[in-house]
Design a protein around this motif. Structure first.
Motif, PDB file in Angstrom:
ATOM      1  N   LEU A 209      24.267  -0.324 -12.213  1.00 41.58           N
ATOM      2  CA  LEU A 209      24.626  -0.325 -13.640  1.00 41.58           C
ATOM      3  C   LEU A 209      24.959   1.089 -14.069  1.00 41.58           C
ATOM      4  N   ILE A 210      26.052   1.226 -14.803  1.00 38.98           N
ATOM      5  CA  ILE A 210      26.448   2.523 -15.363  1.00 38.98           C
ATOM      6  C   ILE A 210      26.663   2.335 -16.855  1.00 38.98           C
ATOM      7  N   SER A 211      26.060   3.225 -17.645  1.00 38.05           N
ATOM      8  CA  SER A 211      26.147   3.132 -19.096  1.00 38.05           C
ATOM      9  C   SER A 211      26.570   4.476 -19.667  1.00 38.05           C
ATOM     10  N   GLY A 212      27.497   4.436 -20.628  1.00 38.52           N
ATOM     11  CA  GLY A 212      27.920   5.667 -21.269  1.00 38.52           C
ATOM     12  C   GLY A 212      29.190   5.461 -22.070  1.00 38.52           C
ATOM     13  N   ILE A 213      29.605   6.496 -22.782  1.00 36.78           N
ATOM     14  CA  ILE A 213      30.854   6.460 -23.525  1.00 36.78           C
ATOM     15  C   ILE A 213      32.019   6.583 -22.544  1.00 36.78           C
ATOM     16  N   PRO A 214      33.035   5.706 -22.636  1.00 35.05           N
ATOM     17  CA  PRO A 214      34.091   5.637 -21.615  1.00 35.05           C
ATOM     18  C   PRO A 214      34.711   6.964 -21.178  1.00 35.05           C
ATOM     19  N   PRO A 215      35.075   7.901 -22.070  1.00 34.16           N
ATOM     20  CA  PRO A 215      35.717   9.120 -21.557  1.00 34.16           C
ATOM     21  C   PRO A 215      34.809   9.947 -20.662  1.00 34.16           C
ATOM     22  N   TRP A 216      33.495   9.913 -20.925  1.00 31.64           N
ATOM     23  CA  TRP A 216      32.590  10.703 -20.086  1.00 31.64           C
ATOM     24  C   TRP A 216      32.271   9.955 -18.796  1.00 31.64           C
ATOM     25  N   VAL A 217      32.272   8.639 -18.837  1.00 31.50           N
ATOM     26  CA  VAL A 217      32.147   7.853 -17.606  1.00 31.50           C
ATOM     27  C   VAL A 217      33.360   8.107 -16.717  1.00 31.50           C
ATOM     28  N   GLN A 218      34.519   8.220 -17.322  1.00 29.94           N
ATOM     29  CA  GLN A 218      35.727   8.512 -16.554  1.00 29.94           C
ATOM     30  C   GLN A 218      35.600   9.849 -15.837  1.00 29.94           C
ATOM     31  N   MET A 219      35.073  10.856 -16.511  1.00 29.55           N
ATOM     32  CA  MET A 219      34.861  12.154 -15.864  1.00 29.55           C
ATOM     33  C   MET A 219      33.918  12.011 -14.671  1.00 29.55           C
ATOM     34  N   TYR A 220      32.857  11.243 -14.852  1.00 33.26           N
ATOM     35  CA  TYR A 220      31.886  11.005 -13.777  1.00 33.26           C
ATOM     36  C   TYR A 220      32.567  10.353 -12.577  1.00 33.26           C
ATOM     37  N   TYR A 221      33.363   9.330 -12.827  1.00 32.22           N
ATOM     38  CA  TYR A 221      34.079   8.655 -11.735  1.00 32.22           C
ATOM     39  C   TYR A 221      35.007   9.626 -11.004  1.00 32.22           C
ATOM     40  N   GLU A 222      35.736  10.419 -11.767  1.00 32.88           N
ATOM     41  CA  GLU A 222      36.684  11.352 -11.151  1.00 32.88           C
ATOM     42  C   GLU A 222      35.970  12.358 -10.259  1.00 32.88           C
ATOM     43  N   ARG A 223      34.825  12.865 -10.728  1.00 34.88           N
ATOM     44  CA  ARG A 223      34.067  13.831  -9.913  1.00 34.88           C
ATOM     45  C   ARG A 223      33.494  13.158  -8.668  1.00 34.88           C
ATOM     46  N   LEU A 224      33.031  11.917  -8.807  1.00 34.95           N
ATOM     47  CA  LEU A 224      32.530  11.183  -7.642  1.00 34.95           C
ATOM     48  C   LEU A 224      33.603  11.059  -6.567  1.00 34.95           C
ATOM     49  N   LEU A 225      34.793  10.670  -6.979  1.00 33.13           N
ATOM     50  CA  LEU A 225      35.866  10.464  -6.015  1.00 33.13           C
ATOM     51  C   LEU A 225      36.328  11.789  -5.404  1.00 33.13           C
ATOM     52  N   ALA A 226      36.375  12.834  -6.221  1.00 35.83           N
ATOM     53  CA  ALA A 226      36.767  14.141  -5.702  1.00 35.83           C
ATOM     54  C   ALA A 226      35.755  14.638  -4.673  1.00 35.83           C
ATOM     55  N   ARG A 227      34.468  14.430  -4.940  1.00 38.60           N
ATOM     56  CA  ARG A 227      33.420  14.897  -4.028  1.00 38.60           C
ATOM     57  C   ARG A 227      33.377  14.062  -2.744  1.00 38.60           C
ATOM     58  N   SER A 228      33.540  12.750  -2.878  1.00 38.98           N
ATOM     59  CA  SER A 228      33.354  11.856  -1.725  1.00 38.98           C
ATOM     60  C   SER A 228      34.608  11.675  -0.887  1.00 38.98           C
ATOM     61  N   GLY A 229      35.774  11.866  -1.489  1.00 36.58           N
ATOM     62  CA  GLY A 229      37.019  11.593  -0.788  1.00 36.58           C
ATOM     63  C   GLY A 229      37.358  10.115  -0.726  1.00 36.58           C
ATOM     64  N   LYS A 230      36.567   9.281  -1.400  1.00 38.43           N
ATOM     65  CA  LYS A 230      36.824   7.841  -1.417  1.00 38.43           C
ATOM     66  C   LYS A 230      37.977   7.533  -2.363  1.00 38.43           C
ATOM     67  N   ALA A 231      38.609   6.379  -2.130  1.00 36.39           N
ATOM     68  CA  ALA A 231      39.741   5.974  -2.971  1.00 36.39           C
ATOM     69  C   ALA A 231      39.287   5.339  -4.271  1.00 36.39           C
ATOM     70  N   THR A 232      38.134   4.639  -4.245  1.00 39.02           N
ATOM     71  CA  THR A 232      37.635   3.961  -5.438  1.00 39.02           C
ATOM     72  C   THR A 232      36.118   4.093  -5.519  1.00 39.02           C
ATOM     73  N   VAL A 233      35.599   3.923  -6.728  1.00 33.08           N
ATOM     74  CA  VAL A 233      34.148   3.968  -6.940  1.00 33.08           C
ATOM     75  C   VAL A 233      33.471   2.807  -6.217  1.00 33.08           C
ATOM     76  N   LYS A 234      34.153   1.657  -6.134  1.00 36.24           N
ATOM     77  CA  LYS A 234      33.580   0.494  -5.468  1.00 36.24           C
ATOM     78  C   LYS A 234      33.316   0.754  -3.980  1.00 36.24           C
ATOM     79  N   GLU A 235      34.102   1.658  -3.371  1.00 39.46           N
ATOM     80  CA  GLU A 235      33.830   2.022  -1.986  1.00 39.46           C
ATOM     81  C   GLU A 235      32.511   2.768  -1.875  1.00 39.46           C
ATOM     82  N   LEU A 236      32.209   3.567  -2.891  1.00 40.99           N
ATOM     83  CA  LEU A 236      30.940   4.302  -2.915  1.00 40.99           C
ATOM     84  C   LEU A 236      29.781   3.407  -3.301  1.00 40.99           C
ATOM     85  N   PHE A 237      30.000   2.590  -4.332  1.00 35.06           N
ATOM     86  CA  PHE A 237      28.949   1.736  -4.888  1.00 35.06           C
ATOM     87  C   PHE A 237      29.379   0.270  -4.788  1.00 35.06           C
TER      88      PHE A 237
END
Length: 495
Positions: A209-237
């Motif tokens: 579960l992820i909770s937050g205001i959409p623009p800041w969740v978007q930043m979180y997703y972008e940093r996750l993908l940049a750090r992991s090299g994955k194509a999508t968040v679903k690949e990580l989670f």
């Protein structure tokens, strides 16, 4: 045994109770009004407004004037000094510190009687979803709440902080073992530093579960993908199964967030505010948010166009109609009375009472009498972006009253993650959509008072730079969709 199994019976009970109480919303609202007046009769506010003489709702309207934070501030100042029994018995457990448009920082009391409204309502929203859909896998993994710092100041002995930070102190014990990020990470003040620490703590976790205001969740997703090299968040989670959001309309962010995730994630929309938990999504199939009519808040409604009049029409729940834009007032167990929360809503259902947020009383454009509201600009942009294959990261709209040449216009400042192929056609279609949304705007365009809107595409990161320069990056902060002046627009153009 898994929590999802243990909690299903309780979730079913919550849903049954919500449906029962929703059917009796008008009667329950009247009981809440009576109980509020009875409980606060001997407070300073109660004596000043002759609560002992209130016998009916018409008495309530006569004795208790509509007020915003400016009107409440003399009582808030006494509460901040630690004085008991000011607008509610005793002293509040917390003071929620929030930004005001005219009063600077606002201090909203959270009393022991009002806390169940905030935290019980959040629980009800999630458990109702479990009972409605049968989906409960998110209870068995990690959950992240992107929020402000839980560190508290003391205001004459009253713990004081942002509502999103206060929430961290009231998370029930059964949920704490699932919660991320850690307390130490949550206390980091700088948003970008905090975000990197959150990514570090969660990148290898079983996030459900992820909770937050959409623009800041978007930043979180972008940093996750940049750090992991994955194509999508679903690949990580791969078990990510729930998105909880509130504070802004999700639709302008939906396409970009779903692209980052790689799937459409089930979601629950909430409508929390420092002043009270107003409503939440109770149905995955019906539009609108269920008004929280049985949780210590008495609601009143004023037609939005009358808010600034000397004698506005003031309605109880029993008197509202669908499709009317209302300013929202609340009286509550927090000791707020006929308090103008600053939001506008309209009812999309009266059985049960469901609303949608249409904007802010002070966030509109009416430089020429058009009174454009948030719902109209969001609807117009969403429809046109879908037709032209554009993807919007963020946007705001402001009037240009004194252009260098030509007629005045509305300027749309938009940051695209995927711009339209034909910006001129997109801009023209957006103006046509606004003509359909707002008849006053149509008249001004047709009457040659305004020329068609001007679309200004901003570079990537412009809104984030603006929020950072304003000291409002992250947490629960939001960019206003509309302003009746150019302060935000001009700052964005310089960011």
């Amino acid at each position: 045994m898994l929590k999802s199994t243990l909690l299903r019976p309780f979730a079913s009970y919550i849903r049954r109770r919500l449906r029962y109480r929703s059917a009796l919303a008008v009667e329950i609202q009247e009981e809440i009004r009576k109980d509020l007046v009875r409980t606060a009769r001997d407070t300073a506010f109660g004596r000043d407004h002759h609560f002992d003489e209130i016998r009916s709702y018409p008495d309530f309207r006569r004795r208790i004037p509509i007020g915003d934070y400016e009107a409440f501030k003399p009582y808030a100042d006494r509460i901040k000094l630690g004085e008991p029994d000011v607008s509610w018995p005793g002293v509040p457990k917390y003071l929620a510190k929030t930004s005001g448009t005219t009063s600077g920082v606002k201090y909203i009391p959270l009393t022991r009687d009002s806390l169940p409204n905030h935290f019980g309502s959040a629980r009800n929203a999630l458990f109702n979803y479990v009972a409605e859909t049968g989906h409960a896998r998110w209870l068995d993994g990690k959950m992240i709440f992107l929020s402000g710092s839980p560190e508290m100041d003391s205001t004459n002995g009253i713990p004081t902080g942002r509502l999103s930070g206060i929430v961290n102190h009231e998370v029930p014990a059964w949920l704490r073992t699932n919660q991320l990020p850690s307390y130490a990470t949550n206390c980091i003040e700088d948003w970008e530093t905090k975000l990197e620490a959150i990514v570090e703590e969660t990148i290898h976790a079983d996030m459900r579960l992820i909770s937050g205001i959409p623009p800041w969740v978007q930043m979180y997703y972008e940093r996750l993908l940049a750090r992991s090299g994955k194509a999508t968040v679903k690949e990580l989670f791969p078990n990510l199964d729930m998105f909880v959001y509130g504070g802004v309309n999700f639709e302008p962010y939906r396409e970009s967030l779903e692209r980052l995730v790689g799937a459409r994630i089930p979601s629950v929309e909430t409508y929390p505010a420092s002043e009270g938990f107003i409503a939440f999504q109770d149905s995955q199939t019906e539009p609108g948010l269920l008004l929280n009519t049985g949780s210590g808040i008495f609601f009143e409604f004023v037609p939005a166009e009358q808010v600034s009049s000397d004698r506005p029409e003031r309605l109880s729940l029993a008197e509202v109609k669908m499709g009317v834009n209302y300013a929202l007032l609340l009286s509550s167990t927090a000791g707020l009375w006929a308090y103008d929360i600053g939001d506008t809503v309209e009812f999309v259902s009266l059985d049960p009472y469901r609303i949608r947020v249409t904007g802010r009383v002070k966030h509109y454009i009416s430089a020429f009498g058009e009174h454009v509201i948030g719902k109209e600009v969001e609807t117009a942009l969403r429809s046109v972006a879908g037709r032209y294959g554009a993807e919007v990261t963020e946007f705001t709209v402001a009037p240009q009253v004194n252009p260098v040449e030509g007629l005045p216009y509305h300027e749309w400042l938009v940051e695209f993650s995927r711009p339209p192929a034909d910006a001129a056609a997109f801009s023209a279609a957006l103006d046509r959509a606004m003509v359909e949304e707002n008849l006053y705007y149509r008249d001004l365009i047709q009457g040659k008072i305004l020329r068609p809107l001007v679309l200004t595409a901003l570079p990537t990161g412009a809104f984030r730079r603006f929020m950072k320069q304003s000291g409002k990056l992250g947490g629960q902060n939001k960019v206003p969709r509309l302003a009746n002046d150019r302060k935000i627009a001009d700052a964005l153009l310089e960011a």
